[in-house]
Design a protein around this motif. Structure first.
Motif, PDB file in Angstrom:
ATOM      1  N   PHE A 112       0.828  -1.198   0.000  1.00  0.00           N
ATOM      2  CA  PHE A 112       0.000   0.000   0.000  1.00  0.00           C
ATOM      3  C   PHE A 112       0.866   1.252   0.000  1.00  0.00           C
ATOM      4  CE2 PHE A 112      -2.110   3.430   2.334  1.00  0.00           C
ATOM      5  CZ  PHE A 112      -3.261   3.575   1.583  1.00  0.00           C
ATOM      6  N   SER A 113       1.933   1.222   0.781  1.00  0.00           N
ATOM      7  CA  SER A 113       2.843   2.367   0.880  1.00  0.00           C
ATOM      8  C   SER A 113       3.521   2.638  -0.442  1.00  0.00           C
ATOM      9  CB  SER A 113       3.892   2.104   1.964  1.00  0.00           C
ATOM     10  OG  SER A 113       4.832   3.155   2.011  1.00  0.00           O
ATOM     11  N   VAL A 114       3.970   1.568  -1.132  1.00  0.00           N
ATOM     12  CA  VAL A 114       4.619   1.720  -2.435  1.00  0.00           C
ATOM     13  C   VAL A 114       3.661   2.339  -3.427  1.00  0.00           C
ATOM     14  CG1 VAL A 114       5.568   0.471  -4.400  1.00  0.00           C
ATOM     15  CG2 VAL A 114       6.307  -0.115  -2.080  1.00  0.00           C
ATOM     16  N   HIS A 115       2.391   1.836  -3.416  1.00  0.00           N
ATOM     17  CA  HIS A 115       1.395   2.366  -4.337  1.00  0.00           C
ATOM     18  C   HIS A 115       1.139   3.841  -4.062  1.00  0.00           C
ATOM     19  CE1 HIS A 115      -2.072   2.383  -7.010  1.00  0.00           C
ATOM     20  NE2 HIS A 115      -2.734   3.034  -6.062  1.00  0.00           N
ATOM     21  N   ALA A 116       1.060   4.184  -2.762  1.00  0.00           N
ATOM     22  CA  ALA A 116       0.814   5.577  -2.392  1.00  0.00           C
ATOM     23  C   ALA A 116       1.946   6.477  -2.864  1.00  0.00           C
ATOM     24  CB  ALA A 116       0.644   5.670  -0.876  1.00  0.00           C
ATOM     25  N   GLU A 117       3.179   5.971  -2.792  1.00  0.00           N
ATOM     26  CA  GLU A 117       4.324   6.763  -3.228  1.00  0.00           C
ATOM     27  C   GLU A 117       4.366   6.907  -4.743  1.00  0.00           C
ATOM     28  OE1 GLU A 117       7.694   4.826  -1.592  1.00  0.00           O
ATOM     29  OE2 GLU A 117       7.289   5.452   0.464  1.00  0.00           O
ATOM     30  N   GLU A 118       3.788   5.937  -5.464  1.00  0.00           N
ATOM     31  CA  GLU A 118       3.813   5.983  -6.922  1.00  0.00           C
ATOM     32  C   GLU A 118       2.884   7.061  -7.478  1.00  0.00           C
ATOM     33  OE1 GLU A 118       4.978   1.478  -8.335  1.00  0.00           O
ATOM     34  OE2 GLU A 118       2.876   2.010  -8.165  1.00  0.00           O
ATOM     35  N   PHE A 119       1.781   7.331  -6.774  1.00  0.00           N
ATOM     36  CA  PHE A 119       0.802   8.309  -7.242  1.00  0.00           C
ATOM     37  C   PHE A 119       0.430   9.279  -6.125  1.00  0.00           C
ATOM     38  CE2 PHE A 119       0.065   4.818 -10.190  1.00  0.00           C
ATOM     39  CZ  PHE A 119      -0.113   5.459 -11.403  1.00  0.00           C
ATOM     40  N   THR A 120       0.599  10.571  -6.383  1.00  0.00           N
ATOM     41  CA  THR A 120       0.037  11.566  -5.486  1.00  0.00           C
ATOM     42  C   THR A 120      -1.484  11.438  -5.543  1.00  0.00           C
ATOM     43  OG1 THR A 120       1.887  13.060  -5.914  1.00  0.00           O
ATOM     44  CG2 THR A 120      -0.107  14.041  -5.000  1.00  0.00           C
ATOM     45  N   HIS A 121      -2.161  11.669  -4.437  1.00  0.00           N
ATOM     46  CA  HIS A 121      -3.614  11.501  -4.380  1.00  0.00           C
ATOM     47  C   HIS A 121      -4.306  12.255  -5.529  1.00  0.00           C
ATOM     48  CE1 HIS A 121      -7.615  10.968  -2.764  1.00  0.00           C
ATOM     49  NE2 HIS A 121      -7.807  12.272  -2.868  1.00  0.00           N
ATOM     50  N   GLY A 122      -5.090  11.534  -6.311  1.00  0.00           N
ATOM     51  CA  GLY A 122      -5.829  12.123  -7.426  1.00  0.00           C
ATOM     52  C   GLY A 122      -5.080  12.114  -8.740  1.00  0.00           C
ATOM     53  N   ALA A 123      -3.757  11.901  -8.712  1.00  0.00           N
ATOM     54  CA  ALA A 123      -2.949  12.007  -9.937  1.00  0.00           C
ATOM     55  C   ALA A 123      -3.228  10.879 -10.923  1.00  0.00           C
ATOM     56  CB  ALA A 123      -1.464  12.029  -9.575  1.00  0.00           C
ATOM     57  N   LYS A 124      -3.482   9.671 -10.406  1.00  0.00           N
ATOM     58  CA  LYS A 124      -3.715   8.532 -11.305  1.00  0.00           C
ATOM     59  C   LYS A 124      -4.957   8.762 -12.151  1.00  0.00           C
ATOM     60  CE  LYS A 124      -3.931   3.485 -11.455  1.00  0.00           C
ATOM     61  NZ  LYS A 124      -3.906   2.234 -10.670  1.00  0.00           N
ATOM     62  N   GLU A 125      -6.036   9.189 -11.512  1.00  0.00           N
ATOM     63  CA  GLU A 125      -7.295   9.411 -12.216  1.00  0.00           C
ATOM     64  C   GLU A 125      -7.203  10.602 -13.178  1.00  0.00           C
ATOM     65  OE1 GLU A 125      -7.735   7.129  -8.618  1.00  0.00           O
ATOM     66  OE2 GLU A 125      -6.912   9.144  -8.934  1.00  0.00           O
ATOM     67  N   LEU A 126      -6.539  11.663 -12.734  1.00  0.00           N
ATOM     68  CA  LEU A 126      -6.391  12.834 -13.594  1.00  0.00           C
ATOM     69  C   LEU A 126      -5.577  12.496 -14.838  1.00  0.00           C
ATOM     70  CD1 LEU A 126      -6.788  15.864 -14.073  1.00  0.00           C
ATOM     71  CD2 LEU A 126      -4.646  16.253 -12.876  1.00  0.00           C
ATOM     72  N   PHE A 127      -4.487  11.760 -14.650  1.00  0.00           N
ATOM     73  CA  PHE A 127      -3.650  11.434 -15.804  1.00  0.00           C
ATOM     74  C   PHE A 127      -4.354  10.446 -16.731  1.00  0.00           C
ATOM     75  CE2 PHE A 127      -0.008  10.166 -18.296  1.00  0.00           C
ATOM     76  CZ  PHE A 127       0.738  11.326 -18.354  1.00  0.00           C
ATOM     77  N   GLN A 128      -5.216   9.604 -16.180  1.00  0.00           N
ATOM     78  CA  GLN A 128      -6.004   8.695 -17.017  1.00  0.00           C
ATOM     79  C   GLN A 128      -6.845   9.497 -18.008  1.00  0.00           C
ATOM     80  OE1 GLN A 128      -6.377   5.161 -17.326  1.00  0.00           O
ATOM     81  NE2 GLN A 128      -7.513   5.945 -19.084  1.00  0.00           N
ATOM     82  N   GLU A 129      -7.496  10.546 -17.506  1.00  0.00           N
ATOM     83  CA  GLU A 129      -8.307  11.387 -18.379  1.00  0.00           C
ATOM     84  C   GLU A 129      -7.432  12.165 -19.354  1.00  0.00           C
ATOM     85  OE1 GLU A 129     -12.000  12.475 -19.775  1.00  0.00           O
ATOM     86  OE2 GLU A 129     -11.507  11.040 -18.201  1.00  0.00           O
ATOM     87  N   PHE A 130      -6.324  12.701 -18.859  1.00  0.00           N
ATOM     88  CA  PHE A 130      -5.402  13.453 -19.708  1.00  0.00           C
ATOM     89  C   PHE A 130      -4.863  12.589 -20.850  1.00  0.00           C
ATOM     90  CE2 PHE A 130      -0.837  13.842 -20.573  1.00  0.00           C
ATOM     91  CZ  PHE A 130      -0.806  15.060 -21.225  1.00  0.00           C
ATOM     92  N   SER A 131      -4.520  11.328 -20.556  1.00  0.00           N
ATOM     93  CA  SER A 131      -3.829  10.478 -21.527  1.00  0.00           C
ATOM     94  C   SER A 131      -4.683  10.133 -22.742  1.00  0.00           C
ATOM     95  CB  SER A 131      -3.338   9.185 -20.854  1.00  0.00           C
ATOM     96  OG  SER A 131      -4.425   8.373 -20.441  1.00  0.00           O
ATOM     97  N   THR A 132      -6.001  10.393 -22.679  1.00  0.00           N
ATOM     98  CA  THR A 132      -6.842  10.192 -23.859  1.00  0.00           C
ATOM     99  C   THR A 132      -6.570  11.255 -24.914  1.00  0.00           C
ATOM    100  OG1 THR A 132      -8.674  11.553 -23.033  1.00  0.00           O
ATOM    101  CG2 THR A 132      -8.667   9.201 -22.415  1.00  0.00           C
ATOM    102  N   CYS A 133      -5.973  12.372 -24.461  1.00  0.00           N
ATOM    103  CA  CYS A 133      -5.649  13.499 -25.342  1.00  0.00           C
ATOM    104  C   CYS A 133      -6.879  14.064 -26.057  1.00  0.00           C
ATOM    105  CB  CYS A 133      -4.560  13.123 -26.349  1.00  0.00           C
ATOM    106  SG  CYS A 133      -2.925  13.053 -25.575  1.00  0.00           S
ATOM    107  N   GLN A 134      -8.009  13.980 -25.404  1.00  0.00           N
ATOM    108  CA  GLN A 134      -9.227  14.617 -25.885  1.00  0.00           C
ATOM    109  C   GLN A 134      -9.441  15.913 -25.087  1.00  0.00           C
ATOM    110  OE1 GLN A 134     -11.037  13.407 -28.376  1.00  0.00           O
ATOM    111  NE2 GLN A 134     -10.087  11.377 -28.560  1.00  0.00           N
TER     112      GLN A 134
END
Length: 252
Positions: A18-40
């Protein structure tokens, strides 16, 4: 006693994961980048509707095309690029994002590359190769990128928008213009102006031969010819870029 030790060991492993996962993504960053990566450009509307989930990442503002993006500012009066530098770098798949960018170019309405264009993206502390390898595990649009020259590219061939056409997609490229950055992952929407007189004319013998020669090229070579920045080319090269896009469509 033994079972108790096993339980503690398993609990420790779970907490570590859980700690490793938390360090990999700042809170909210995973979801935001998911939307961004569609490039729409719908990503801007998505941010506006869900902004409360991303306020910890930085400040946002409304943009002219609708919706919201980070509160970028024009740092260089000789450039149309607008930059937002994070007070504290954010983590995305273990990568360090130090800034984001946004650019809007108003086209002159002339020639193949004379349409409006919008660019927006993230500046990372890591190299393009490191960015690609880290993000492809989480985002399908990144995994679909192809390596062209020094860049990773996921562009779509000319698409229709009413009587207009446009290129849309993403590029990971080397960029050290921002403090602490080595690469820029950017999306773009680039409208193209096609001469009506040219589209109505039958193809010349020379163009038929050129098209046939281009179709024989590898797909990666056609992608490179089609999507290189046409504004920096001669008239002949711009024409060849358009023919390469046509060849790519036929090859598919």
């Amino acid at each position: 006693m033994f079972l108790h030790v096993i339980k503690i060991f398993i609990f420790s492993l779970l907490m570590t994961a859980f700690s490793v996962h938390a360090e990999e993504f700042t809170h909210g960053a995973k979801e935001l980048f998911q939307e961004f990566s569609t490039c729409q450009t719908s990503a801007f509307e998505f941010i506006s509707k869900n902004k409360e989930n991303y306020l910890s990442l930085g400040k946002f503002k409304e943009i002219s095309s609708g919706g919201e993006w980070f509160d970028t500012k024009q740092l260089n009066k000789d450039s149309s690029d607008e930059i937002y530098q994070f007070d504290k770098p954010i983590k995305i798949a273990g990568l360090t994002a130090v800034a984001v960018g946004y650019s809007f170019f108003k086209g002159d309405g002339k020639g193949y590359s004379g349409g409006d264009a919008t660019y927006w993206g993230f500046y990372f502390s890591e190299s393009p190769n490191q960015v690609f390898l880290a993000l492809r595990k989480y985002y399908p649009s990144v995994a679909a990128m192809v390596f062209l020259g020094d860049n990773y590219v996921n562009m779509k061939v000319l698409q229709r928008d009413g009587d207009k056409v446009y290129d849309q997609g993403s590029i990971i490229e080397s960029d050290t213009t921002q403090n602490g950055a080595k690469s820029y992952f950017n999306c773009s929407i680039q409208y193209k102006i096609l001469e009506k007189s040219n589209t109505q004319k039958p193809m010349s013998k020379e163009d038929e031969l050129l098209l046939n020669d281009l179709i024989k090229l590898e797909k990666s070579d056609l992608l490179k010819l089609c999507f290189e920045d046409a504004s920096k080319k001669s008239t002949a090269d711009i024409h060849k870029a358009g023919m390469a896009c046509s060849a790519l469509n036929k090859k598919r």
